[in-house]
Design a protein around this motif. Sequence first.
Motif, PDB file in Angstrom:
ATOM      1  N   GLY A   1      10.563   5.242   8.364  1.00  0.00           N
ATOM      2  CA  GLY A   1       9.216   5.774   8.216  1.00  0.00           C
ATOM      3  C   GLY A   1       8.256   5.176   9.218  1.00  0.00           C
ATOM      4  N   LEU A   2       8.336   3.861   9.402  1.00  0.00           N
ATOM      5  CA  LEU A   2       7.454   3.192  10.354  1.00  0.00           C
ATOM      6  C   LEU A   2       7.671   3.728  11.763  1.00  0.00           C
ATOM      7  N   SER A   3       8.919   4.039  12.098  1.00  0.00           N
ATOM      8  CA  SER A   3       9.191   4.527  13.452  1.00  0.00           C
ATOM      9  C   SER A   3       8.492   5.850  13.723  1.00  0.00           C
ATOM     10  N   GLN A   4       8.224   6.654  12.683  1.00  0.00           N
ATOM     11  CA  GLN A   4       7.492   7.914  12.896  1.00  0.00           C
ATOM     12  C   GLN A   4       6.060   7.631  13.315  1.00  0.00           C
ATOM     13  N   LEU A   5       5.460   6.622  12.718  1.00  0.00           N
ATOM     14  CA  LEU A   5       4.106   6.223  13.103  1.00  0.00           C
ATOM     15  C   LEU A   5       4.088   5.706  14.543  1.00  0.00           C
ATOM     16  N   LEU A   6       5.047   4.846  14.872  1.00  0.00           N
ATOM     17  CA  LEU A   6       5.103   4.296  16.231  1.00  0.00           C
ATOM     18  C   LEU A   6       5.323   5.406  17.252  1.00  0.00           C
TER      19      LEU A   6
ATOM     20  N   GLU B   1       3.484  15.079  23.400  1.00  0.00           N
ATOM     21  CA  GLU B   1       2.096  14.901  22.975  1.00  0.00           C
ATOM     22  C   GLU B   1       1.630  16.034  22.063  1.00  0.00           C
ATOM     23  N   ASP B   2       2.202  17.227  22.226  1.00  0.00           N
ATOM     24  CA  ASP B   2       1.772  18.351  21.394  1.00  0.00           C
ATOM     25  C   ASP B   2       2.577  18.479  20.101  1.00  0.00           C
ATOM     26  N   ASP B   3       3.437  17.505  19.808  1.00  0.00           N
ATOM     27  CA  ASP B   3       4.224  17.546  18.577  1.00  0.00           C
ATOM     28  C   ASP B   3       3.375  17.175  17.361  1.00  0.00           C
ATOM     29  N   VAL B   4       3.788  17.719  16.218  1.00  0.00           N
ATOM     30  CA  VAL B   4       3.206  17.380  14.921  1.00  0.00           C
ATOM     31  C   VAL B   4       4.353  16.875  14.058  1.00  0.00           C
ATOM     32  N   LEU B   5       4.380  15.563  13.809  1.00  0.00           N
ATOM     33  CA  LEU B   5       5.438  14.955  13.016  1.00  0.00           C
ATOM     34  C   LEU B   5       5.033  14.947  11.551  1.00  0.00           C
ATOM     35  N   PHE B   6       5.832  15.587  10.713  1.00  0.00           N
ATOM     36  CA  PHE B   6       5.588  15.537   9.273  1.00  0.00           C
ATOM     37  C   PHE B   6       6.504  14.471   8.685  1.00  0.00           C
ATOM     38  N   SER B   7       5.922  13.471   8.024  1.00  0.00           N
ATOM     39  CA  SER B   7       6.730  12.403   7.451  1.00  0.00           C
ATOM     40  C   SER B   7       6.311  12.089   6.026  1.00  0.00           C
ATOM     41  N   ALA B   8       7.303  12.132   5.120  1.00  0.00           N
ATOM     42  CA  ALA B   8       7.103  11.682   3.745  1.00  0.00           C
ATOM     43  C   ALA B   8       7.928  10.426   3.495  1.00  0.00           C
ATOM     44  N   LEU B   9       8.357   9.774   4.575  1.00  0.00           N
ATOM     45  CA  LEU B   9       9.123   8.534   4.480  1.00  0.00           C
ATOM     46  C   LEU B   9       8.157   7.367   4.322  1.00  0.00           C
ATOM     47  N   PRO B  10       8.477   6.395   3.471  1.00  0.00           N
ATOM     48  CA  PRO B  10       7.554   5.263   3.285  1.00  0.00           C
ATOM     49  C   PRO B  10       7.395   4.447   4.559  1.00  0.00           C
ATOM     50  N   LEU B  11       6.170   4.061   4.862  1.00  0.00           N
ATOM     51  CA  LEU B  11       5.898   3.233   6.034  1.00  0.00           C
ATOM     52  C   LEU B  11       6.419   1.811   5.859  1.00  0.00           C
ATOM     53  N   SER B  12       6.805   1.459   4.648  1.00  0.00           N
ATOM     54  CA  SER B  12       7.415   0.150   4.400  1.00  0.00           C
ATOM     55  C   SER B  12       8.891   0.136   4.780  1.00  0.00           C
TER      56      SER B  12
ATOM     57  N   LEU C   1       0.840  -1.200   0.000  1.00  0.00           N
ATOM     58  CA  LEU C   1       0.000   0.000   0.000  1.00  0.00           C
ATOM     59  C   LEU C   1       0.874   1.249   0.000  1.00  0.00           C
ATOM     60  N   ASP C   2       0.394   2.277  -0.678  1.00  0.00           N
ATOM     61  CA  ASP C   2       1.046   3.582  -0.579  1.00  0.00           C
ATOM     62  C   ASP C   2       0.889   4.127   0.830  1.00  0.00           C
ATOM     63  N   ASN C   3       1.750   5.101   1.185  1.00  0.00           N
ATOM     64  CA  ASN C   3       1.508   5.856   2.410  1.00  0.00           C
ATOM     65  C   ASN C   3       0.097   6.425   2.350  1.00  0.00           C
ATOM     66  N   GLY C   4      -0.695   6.160   3.356  1.00  0.00           N
ATOM     67  CA  GLY C   4      -2.062   6.645   3.359  1.00  0.00           C
ATOM     68  C   GLY C   4      -2.800   6.143   4.572  1.00  0.00           C
ATOM     69  N   VAL C   5      -4.048   6.552   4.706  1.00  0.00           N
ATOM     70  CA  VAL C   5      -4.869   6.159   5.845  1.00  0.00           C
ATOM     71  C   VAL C   5      -4.985   4.641   5.921  1.00  0.00           C
ATOM     72  N   GLU C   6      -5.190   4.007   4.765  1.00  0.00           N
ATOM     73  CA  GLU C   6      -5.391   2.561   4.771  1.00  0.00           C
ATOM     74  C   GLU C   6      -4.155   1.814   5.267  1.00  0.00           C
ATOM     75  N   MET C   7      -2.969   2.302   4.911  1.00  0.00           N
ATOM     76  CA  MET C   7      -1.743   1.665   5.367  1.00  0.00           C
ATOM     77  C   MET C   7      -1.618   1.771   6.886  1.00  0.00           C
ATOM     78  N   VAL C   8      -1.917   2.939   7.436  1.00  0.00           N
ATOM     79  CA  VAL C   8      -1.852   3.121   8.887  1.00  0.00           C
ATOM     80  C   VAL C   8      -2.860   2.207   9.585  1.00  0.00           C
ATOM     81  N   VAL C   9      -4.093   2.213   9.084  1.00  0.00           N
ATOM     82  CA  VAL C   9      -5.143   1.379   9.671  1.00  0.00           C
ATOM     83  C   VAL C   9      -4.757  -0.091   9.595  1.00  0.00           C
ATOM     84  N   ALA C  10      -4.236  -0.513   8.452  1.00  0.00           N
ATOM     85  CA  ALA C  10      -3.884  -1.918   8.260  1.00  0.00           C
ATOM     86  C   ALA C  10      -2.770  -2.365   9.203  1.00  0.00           C
TER      87      ALA C  10
END
Length: 511
Positions: free
Chosen positions: A218-223, A203-214, A59-68
């Motif tokens: 990139g995955l570490s930004q989500l975690l 908690e008040d941070d906003v992380l901007f990531s264009a790194l692939p979640l694959s 999956l591309d970076n997107g809502v579905e990838m995060v949800v999955a």
Amino acid sequence: MMLLHALFARSVRRTPDKVALVCDGQRLSFRELDERSRDIAQHLHRQGLGAGDRVALLLDNGVEMVVALWAVLRAGAVCMPFNPQTKAEKLAALMQRTEARVLLTQSSLARVWRAAQQEGGAQPHVWVHGAGWTPATSGEHAWPDTAAAASPSPWRDAVVDEDALALISHTSGTTGLPKGVMLSHRNLASITACIAGYLPIREDDVLFSALPLSFNYGLSQLLLALSTGATLVLEKSFAFPAQALDVMSRERATVFPAVPTMYAMLLGMQDLSRWDLSSLRLMTSASAPLPVAMQRQLRERMPFARLCVMYGQTECTRISYLPPEQVAARPGSVGRGLAGQRCWLIDEQGHRLPWGAEGELVVQGDHVMAGYWQDPQRTAEKLFHDPETGRIAMRTGDLFRSDTDGWLYFIARKDDIIKTRGEKVSPHEVEQAIQRMPGVIECLVGPVPDPLLGDAVKAWVVVADGSGLVERDVIRHCLATLENHMVPKHVAFVDALPRTPTGKPTRQGLT
């Protein structure tokens, strides 16, 4: 220690209505993300998916990838995210080797995953997101409508052991099939907490990531975001820097993780003042060495943001970091080891070396992988029992020099060392020297056969338009800054460097 999905659940309980994810024009709260991932987890469970089963994600970076990703973990299964650029033959081979039960993918990649299905072997159920396709077999299903209003069935997240596999992350691989790095909940939870602590992420941070979640970086930004309660602003890529900067400015991003290629693109933009980036407090770099000259330019052009240089490997995510206050004082260093881990240098015979020496870096800690999937030989080459502690330690395969205080300076991959004129040359050291030249955007250095030298040093260089640089300029610069045996015999100017699927420059394809 907690399971990864339990860390997410903690954030859901603490700030259910806070925005967790901004992506594709959508803004999902922690509660909404929790509900969508719960619904997918239930569907997986109904199909008989259980603890330890492997689920491929294309999956591309997107809502579905995060949800999955979160849904698979909640079902107790193992995530296997693949780069959307993966070719059908490789995808088929990797899914067969890991015996994937399910493939979660998108309609725009139908040509790839259908070709992979035709390769034979195990045939996982395929769930497809998006329009413009019709099922061709009984194993193809439309993505469940998680946004539909319905009374949810009772659901409890799977309870698995902390040492159960959470992720199989495939390395880019230069020859043969990529290695499947096995990372447990303990591995990923421990390193996520460590990174969140030393950056730190709030908690008040906003992380901007264009790194692939694959990609583990990139995955570490989500975690990081979902475990700390921060907001993740996720972009598909950094292919259009101006567009990415628009989003960063609009969303008031505070943290920007990037690889050197992305920073080179950013610095290539003439007027950054067009965007209000004043909210940005931290930039991080990993995946590949960040040239010292680029570090200096970033600090000059974005003085409001602190720069943190990091080093790691897929097999353990992170090993060291250089705090922002040390970047100018220790040019070229990747920092010191992390809290809660042990690291040291060894010689070619495996003997420990004191700080201040040069050798291969070894690391030990809860974040070190469990091994390579179905590859005991390469696992044994990488992991060993440390006689001092009785615990597993990992050879990184990377050569470093250190000072007496333990600050580390990358030399080269052991396999990348060039032997010429009876001397050893670190490609990284030559690259750093060339990248200090005005007009040089990036470069790679490697060996080419030579009838007299055995191997000669060659540099492939990307320069800015109008730089006017020619081969003799590069050679003269290197003669003035490097030992003679390290000076490239050949210099080739190229429009761009080849890259791995994760964006790292690679010598493959260069001649």
